[in-house]
Scaffold this motif. Sequence first.
Motif, short mmCIF file in Angstrom:
data_model
loop_
_atom_site.label_atom_id
_atom_site.label_comp_id
_atom_site.label_asym_id
_atom_site.label_seq_id
_atom_site.Cartn_x
_atom_site.Cartn_y
_atom_site.Cartn_z
N ILE A 35 41.66 23.52 44.76
CA ILE A 35 41.84 24.09 43.37
C ILE A 35 42.30 25.37 43.35
N MET A 36 40.46 26.31 44.19
CA MET A 36 40.68 27.60 43.72
C MET A 36 40.88 28.16 44.61
N LYS A 37 41.12 27.86 46.00
CA LYS A 37 42.00 29.08 47.51
C LYS A 37 43.32 28.81 46.50
N HIS A 38 43.87 27.98 46.02
CA HIS A 38 45.91 28.16 45.72
C HIS A 38 45.74 28.80 44.52
N PHE A 39 44.81 27.98 42.92
CA PHE A 39 45.09 28.77 41.90
C PHE A 39 43.98 29.66 41.26
N PRO A 40 43.27 30.61 41.85
CA PRO A 40 42.09 31.06 41.64
C PRO A 40 41.27 31.34 40.39
N ASN A 41 42.80 31.53 38.66
CA ASN A 41 41.93 31.40 37.59
C ASN A 41 42.35 30.54 37.04
N HIS A 42 42.36 29.37 37.32
CA HIS A 42 42.48 28.16 37.10
C HIS A 42 41.15 27.92 37.32
N ARG A 43 40.50 26.33 35.99
CA ARG A 43 39.27 25.97 35.74
C ARG A 43 38.90 24.78 35.78
#
Length: 266
Positions: A57-65
């Motif tokens: 998740i953090m690799k592809h969507f770093p602004n998500h929590r």
Amino acid sequence: MTDWIQIDTYVRQWLKEARENILDSFNHTLNIQTKSDRNDLVTNIDKETELFLVNNIMKHFPNHRIVGEEGHGKDINQEDGIIWIIDPIDGTVNFVHQQRNFAISIGIYENGRGKFGYIYDVVQDELYFVEAGKGAFFNGQPIPLLEATKVENAIIGINSSWIISNRHIPVGNLHDLVRDSRATRSLGAASLEFAYVATGRLDAYIAMRLSPWDFAAGKLLIEELGGVVSTVKGETLNLLESSTVFVSNKALHKEILTNYFNTSND
């Protein structure tokens, strides 16, 4: 602009990859630890699966929590932005003892509003999926709206320990509910019990203590099908707090609240 199609594509891919790792773990010795008590287990596979999902998740969507059962996002107390609420293995006791009856649960919310929910029965390779406002699906097939049922014909999902003692509902009321219903069941994995209500295998599910990762995906699934998810007092759930949970179709929800939980559904 959020690419929700891309998110869905990634999640489905990650679920399949996580499944391979989990099934492979059946051939190896687990590292098992207890958390709050001897019935609250965590294994190395719980932690590895959550880390696998979080890293992707953090690799592809770093602004998500992210809020995860095994430690991620415990400082999140606001619902703004896109939040992933994850249980890497819901039903760890089942995972350890049965090697079945557990699931990966992922709920994705944007500014407090549900977007996607995934409940993946790993061993059965069964995916319950909901896109809020666009339908709920079981292995790609649409799930019909929930039908009204009465207590006398209902199968109720409830852990027997709550019928012995709990601080939320008089146990005598629960005894009456159990007696008046057709049958009770306890699966031991909250997300799957939500899914079973959604698909008619259960008519209601009652729990006295669930965390957001237990209900985030299932809440979306049930509500998409016209059902109700609330506390046992009929109150709205807080997405970021632990709570009692009561799930069923609207008619049964009102009947149980009114006649057994000493409250109303107004």
